[in-house]
Design an enzyme around this catalytic site. Structure first.
Site, PDB file in Angstrom:
ATOM      1  N   ILE A 232      55.341 -23.873 -57.094  1.00 43.06           N
ATOM      2  CA  ILE A 232      56.079 -23.559 -55.866  1.00 43.06           C
ATOM      3  C   ILE A 232      55.521 -24.299 -54.652  1.00 43.06           C
ATOM      4  O   ILE A 232      56.040 -24.161 -53.548  1.00 43.06           O
ATOM      5  CB  ILE A 232      56.103 -22.031 -55.588  1.00 43.06           C
ATOM      6  CG1 ILE A 232      54.696 -21.441 -55.610  1.00 43.06           C
ATOM      7  CG2 ILE A 232      57.023 -21.307 -56.548  1.00 43.06           C
ATOM      8  CD1 ILE A 232      54.651 -19.950 -55.251  1.00 43.06           C
ATOM      9  N   GLY A 235      49.531 -29.113 -52.196  1.00 44.63           N
ATOM     10  CA  GLY A 235      48.806 -29.361 -50.951  1.00 44.63           C
ATOM     11  C   GLY A 235      47.624 -30.255 -51.233  1.00 44.63           C
ATOM     12  O   GLY A 235      47.459 -30.726 -52.364  1.00 44.63           O
ATOM     13  N   ARG A 236      46.778 -30.422 -50.206  1.00 41.49           N
ATOM     14  CA  ARG A 236      45.648 -31.345 -50.405  1.00 41.49           C
ATOM     15  C   ARG A 236      44.635 -30.761 -51.388  1.00 41.49           C
ATOM     16  O   ARG A 236      43.861 -31.462 -51.996  1.00 41.49           O
ATOM     17  CB  ARG A 236      44.979 -31.677 -49.071  1.00 41.49           C
ATOM     18  CG  ARG A 236      44.514 -30.474 -48.353  1.00 41.49           C
ATOM     19  CD  ARG A 236      43.649 -30.713 -47.144  1.00 41.49           C
ATOM     20  NE  ARG A 236      43.454 -29.383 -46.564  1.00 41.49           N
ATOM     21  CZ  ARG A 236      43.626 -29.076 -45.309  1.00 41.49           C
ATOM     22  NH1 ARG A 236      43.954 -29.999 -44.452  1.00 41.49           N
ATOM     23  NH2 ARG A 236      43.444 -27.849 -44.889  1.00 41.49           N
ATOM     24  N   GLY A 238      45.450 -28.842 -54.155  1.00 40.60           N
ATOM     25  CA  GLY A 238      45.965 -28.745 -55.522  1.00 40.60           C
ATOM     26  C   GLY A 238      47.380 -28.202 -55.513  1.00 40.60           C
ATOM     27  O   GLY A 238      48.199 -28.602 -54.689  1.00 40.60           O
ATOM     28  N   GLU A 239      47.655 -27.242 -56.385  1.00 39.99           N
ATOM     29  CA  GLU A 239      49.031 -26.737 -56.527  1.00 39.99           C
ATOM     30  C   GLU A 239      49.094 -25.222 -56.380  1.00 39.99           C
ATOM     31  O   GLU A 239      48.105 -24.541 -56.628  1.00 39.99           O
ATOM     32  CB  GLU A 239      49.547 -27.067 -57.935  1.00 39.99           C
ATOM     33  CG  GLU A 239      49.598 -28.546 -58.227  1.00 39.99           C
ATOM     34  CD  GLU A 239      49.800 -28.829 -59.709  1.00 39.99           C
ATOM     35  OE1 GLU A 239      49.573 -27.919 -60.546  1.00 39.99           O
ATOM     36  OE2 GLU A 239      50.178 -29.972 -60.022  1.00 39.99           O
ATOM     37  N   VAL A 240      50.301 -24.738 -56.012  1.00 37.28           N
ATOM     38  CA  VAL A 240      50.532 -23.286 -56.028  1.00 37.28           C
ATOM     39  C   VAL A 240      51.622 -22.991 -57.054  1.00 37.28           C
ATOM     40  O   VAL A 240      52.661 -23.662 -57.078  1.00 37.28           O
ATOM     41  CB  VAL A 240      50.972 -22.743 -54.652  1.00 37.28           C
ATOM     42  CG1 VAL A 240      51.107 -21.219 -54.710  1.00 37.28           C
ATOM     43  CG2 VAL A 240      49.988 -23.128 -53.560  1.00 37.28           C
ATOM     44  N   LYS A 253      46.932 -20.231 -56.901  1.00 33.99           N
ATOM     45  CA  LYS A 253      46.598 -21.505 -56.260  1.00 33.99           C
ATOM     46  C   LYS A 253      45.580 -22.176 -57.181  1.00 33.99           C
ATOM     47  O   LYS A 253      44.510 -21.600 -57.438  1.00 33.99           O
ATOM     48  CB  LYS A 253      45.987 -21.179 -54.892  1.00 33.99           C
ATOM     49  CG  LYS A 253      45.898 -22.334 -53.947  1.00 33.99           C
ATOM     50  CD  LYS A 253      45.613 -21.775 -52.555  1.00 33.99           C
ATOM     51  CE  LYS A 253      45.139 -22.810 -51.589  1.00 33.99           C
ATOM     52  NZ  LYS A 253      44.814 -22.222 -50.287  1.00 33.99           N
ATOM     53  N   ASP A 355      43.089 -23.111 -39.501  1.00 31.06           N
ATOM     54  CA  ASP A 355      44.207 -23.931 -40.014  1.00 31.06           C
ATOM     55  C   ASP A 355      45.501 -23.123 -39.975  1.00 31.06           C
ATOM     56  O   ASP A 355      46.276 -23.095 -40.932  1.00 31.06           O
ATOM     57  CB  ASP A 355      43.914 -24.404 -41.450  1.00 31.06           C
ATOM     58  CG  ASP A 355      44.844 -25.542 -41.870  1.00 31.06           C
ATOM     59  OD1 ASP A 355      45.455 -26.176 -40.975  1.00 31.06           O
ATOM     60  OD2 ASP A 355      44.961 -25.802 -43.080  1.00 31.06           O
TER      61      ASP A 355
HETATM   62  N1  ADE Z   1      53.533 -20.247 -51.423  1.00 27.77           N
HETATM   63  C1  ADE Z   1      52.239 -20.328 -51.167  1.00 27.77           C
HETATM   64  N2  ADE Z   1      51.668 -19.145 -51.343  1.00 27.77           N
HETATM   65  C2  ADE Z   1      52.627 -18.299 -51.719  1.00 27.77           C
HETATM   66  C3  ADE Z   1      52.660 -16.928 -52.031  1.00 27.77           C
HETATM   67  N3  ADE Z   1      51.569 -16.219 -51.990  1.00 27.77           N
HETATM   68  N4  ADE Z   1      53.812 -16.382 -52.360  1.00 27.77           N
HETATM   69  C4  ADE Z   1      54.909 -17.122 -52.387  1.00 27.77           C
HETATM   70  N5  ADE Z   1      54.952 -18.406 -52.118  1.00 27.77           N
HETATM   71  C5  ADE Z   1      53.818 -19.001 -51.778  1.00 27.77           C
END
Ligand code: ADE
Length: 527
Positions: A232, A235-236, A238-240, A253, A355
C-alpha cells in the site's frame, strides 16, 4: 555444624559397629554395646550422655571414635558436642566427651548436658543408665539427615526461583527484542494469544496502565502469524503492506536492511512508556527475522483503510465539522507527543516528531487522525538534560522544513526548537486540510504546500530561498475570510508558521483554540 554432625554421626555409627585396627597408634575403649565390652580405635574413646525419650532417664553410650570419622580431622566437632537442651526434644540433646590418654579412659567419663530441664537438673549419677542399643544413634541420624535434606531442598528452591525470575526479566528487556533467538515457546504466549482474543483485547490486556507495548515474545508471535496481502505504500525506508492477522487488517512496514537504525528507532519510540494515544498510530509489534540471506525488519501497526491524510485529501473533501475534527485530533496527538509526563511509576518524555506531513498522518473511519512514522522522532531526557540523538539537524521532508531548519539556525541544544519546527509543519498541514473544506459546494483542489513556488521534490536550497529569503508562505484564498471557521483556521495556521519560531503557538494552545472552535461549531465527540 548441622552438616558436620550428620557426617560424624553417620561415620560414628559405622565405626562403632566395626572397630578397626590400624598400623598407627591404637587405643582400647570401653564399649557398652560390643560383645566383649571393648573396641579398638585409631582415634579416641568417647562417652556420650543423652536423655532417653521413653524412660526420661539419663543414659550414657561408650564407644570408639575412629579417625575416619573425625571432622574436622584435627579437632573433631563431635568431641565438643554439648547441645543446648530443649525439653521438647530431649532426644536431640547430648553431651560428648572424648579421651585418648589411656585404654578404657572413657569408662570414667560422664559428660554433662549443658542446660538440663528442671526435672533432670537434680538427677544424681546413680539414676543414670548406660545405653545398650543403637536406637538413639539411628533416630539421631534420621532426624539430622531429614533436617539437612529439607534445608538443602529449600536452598535449592530459593536458588531456582531466583534464577527463573532473572531469566524471564532478561528476555523482556527492550534490548532482547532485537535478538533473533528468543524462545518461541507457545506456552509463553498462549494465555494472551488465546484463540478468541482480538488485537484490541490483547493490547488492552497487556498494556493497561503503562501503554508501552506488548511483551516482546507476544509481538514476535503476532508478527510471525501475519500474512502479507498487498503493498500500500513505498518510501525511503522500504515498503508498507496491508497484512492479515487472524482475520484483522494490520499495516506492516517492512524496512530494508540498510534502514535497520530507522526500524530500531521507530520501534523504540513507539514503545516509550505512555505513548499509546488515540491520535498516535497504534503500535502492535516489531520483529526482526533472519531468513538466511538477509534480515527482515517489520513494524506492525493499526491499519486505517482511509489511508494517509494526503491520500484522503487528494480524493475527498471535508465539511467544516470534518475539517475541525481532523485538525483538532492532529493537534491533540502532537500535544501529547510534545508533552512531558512526570510520574513516579511511569512517565513520558517530551517527544518531537521532526517529519510531520500529510503523508505521515492516517485518517481513521470516524474522521479523526493518528500521527504515524515516528522514525525520526527525538525525545528529551530531562534527567541529564540531553536530546537523545546525535542529530543532523536537516532531516525530514524538505517541503515541510521550518525556516530555521532550512538555514541551519535552529538551536539544537534547546528541545523546544524541535517542537516549534513541528508546529510550523502542522500549520502547513492545516492549510492542506482547509483548502479541501467544502462550504456550499466550493472548495480548492488538493495541493501540497508551496506547490506554486517550488518544483516537485525541491532541493533544500530551493526551499530556503522561498521560505527564508522570500519569507513566502502558502497563500490564503479570499473565500476563507468570509467563512468564520475557515477564517479561524487561517489565523491559527499563520500563528504556526511565523518566521520567529519562539512566536509560534504551542501544540497545546492550538488544541485548546480548535476545541473552542469545535464547540462553537457544535462538533460532537467522534463515535
Ligand atoms: N499507509 C501507511 N500506513 C498505513 C496504515 N497504518 N494504515 C493504512 N495505510 C497506511
Amino acid at each position: 555444624m548441622l552438616v558436620w554432625t550428620l557426617v560424624a554421626t553417620l561415620l560414628l555409627s559405622v565405626s562403632a559397629q566395626t572397630p578397626q585396627t590400624t598400623k598407627g597408634k591404637t587405643i582400647t575403649c570401653f564399649c557398652d554395646k560390643c560383645a566383649n565390652l571393648e573396641c579398638v580405635s585409631d582415634g579416641y574413646c568417647y562417652t556420650s550422655t543423652r536423655i532417653d525419650k521413653e524412660t526420661k532417664q539419663i543414659e550414657h553410650d561408650f564407644r570408639c571414635f575412629d579417625k575416619i570419622a573425625h571432622f574436622p580431622p584435627e579437632n573433631p566437632a563431635w568431641c565438643k558436642e554439648n547441645a543446648h537442651l530443649n525439653p521438647e526434644s530431649l532426644l536431640r540433646s547430648a553431651a560428648v566427651a572424648c579421651c585418648d590418654n589411656e585404654n578404657y579412659c572413657n569408662k570414667a567419663l560422664r559428660p554433662q548436658i549443658a542446660s538440663m530441664p528442671p526435672q533432670f537438673a537434680s538427677m544424681r549419677p546413680q539414676d543414670e543408665k548406660i545405653g545398650d542399643d543403637l536406637s538413639t544413634d539411628t533416630s539421631l541420624i534420621i532426624f539430622v539427615g531429614t533436617t539437612v535434606l529439607v534445608v538443602l531442598l529449600l536452598v535449592l528452591l530459593v536458588i531456582y526461583c531466583g534464577w527463573t525470575r532473572n531469566h524471564k526479566w532478561k528476555k523482556q528487556r527492550p534490548g532482547a527484542l532485537f535478538k533473533s533467538n528468543d524462545s518461541m515457546d507457545p506456552q509463553d504466549q498462549q494465555p494472551i494469544l488465546g484463540v478468541n482474543n482480538t488485537l484490541r483485547d490483547i493490547i488492552d490486556m497487556t498494556t493497561s496502565g503503562s501503554g508501552s507495548g506488548l511483551p516482546l515474545l507476544v509481538q514476535r508471535s503476532i508478527a510471525r502469524q501475519i500474512q502479507l496481502v498487498e503493498i500500500i505504500g513505498k518510501g525511503r525506508f522500504g515498503e508498507v503492506w496491508r497484512g492479515r492477522w487472524r482475520g484483522e487488517n494490520v499495516a506492516v512496514k517492512i524496512f530494508s536492511s540498510r534502514e535497520e537504525r530507522s526500524w530500531f528507532r521507530e520501534a523504540e519510540i513507539y514503545q516509550t512508556v505512555m505513548l499509546r494515544h488515540d491520535n498516535i498510530l497504534g503500535f502492535i509489534a516489531a520483529d526482526n527475522k533472519d531468513n538466511g540471506t538477509w534480515t527482515q525488519l517489520w513494524l506492525v501497526t493499526d491499519f486505517h483503510e482511509n489511508g494517509s491524510l494526503f491520500d484522503y485529501l487528494s480524493t475527498r473533501t471535508v465539511d467544516i465539522v470534518g475539517m475541525i475534527r481532523m485538525a483538532l485530533s492532529i493537534s491533540t496527538g502532537l500535544a501529547h507527543l510534545h508533552m512531558e509526563i512526570v510520574g513516579t511509576q511511569a512517565g513520558k518524555p517530551a517527544i518531537a516528531h521532526r517529519d510531520l506531513k500529510s503523508k505521515n498522518i492516517l485518517v481513521k473511519l470516524n474522521g479523526t487522525c493518528a500521527i504515524g512514522d515516528l522514525g525520526l522522532a527525538v525525545h528529551y531526557d530531562d534527567v541529564d538534560g540531553k536530546i537523545d540523538l546525535a542529530t543532523n539537524s536537516r532531516v525530514g521532508t524538505k517541503r515541510y522544513m521550518a525556516p530555521e531548519v532550512l538555514d541551519e539556525s535552529i538551536c539544537e541544544n534547546h528541545f523546544d526548537s524541535f517542537k516549534r519546527a513541528d508546529v510550523y509543519a502542522l500549520g502547513l498541514i492545516f492549510w492542506e486540510i482547509t483548502r479541501r473544506c467544502n462550504v456550499g459546494g466550493i472548495y480548492d483542489e488538493y495541493q501540497l504546500p508551496y506547490y506554486d513556488l517550488v518544483p516537485s521534490d525541491p532541493t533544500i536550497e530551493e526551499m530556503r530561498k522561498t521560505v527564508c529569503e522570500g519569507r513566502h508562505r502558502p497563500s490564503i484564498p479570499n473565500r476563507w475570510q468570509s467563512i468564520d471557521a475557515l477564517n479561524a483556521m487561517s489565523k491559527v495556521m499563520k500563528e504556526c508558521w511565523y518566521h520567529n519560531a519562539a512566536a509560534r503557538l504551542t501544540a497545546l494552545r492550538i488544541k485548546k483554540t480548535l476545541a473552542n472552535l469545535g464547540a462553537s461549531e457544535d462538533i460532537k465527540p467522534p463515535q
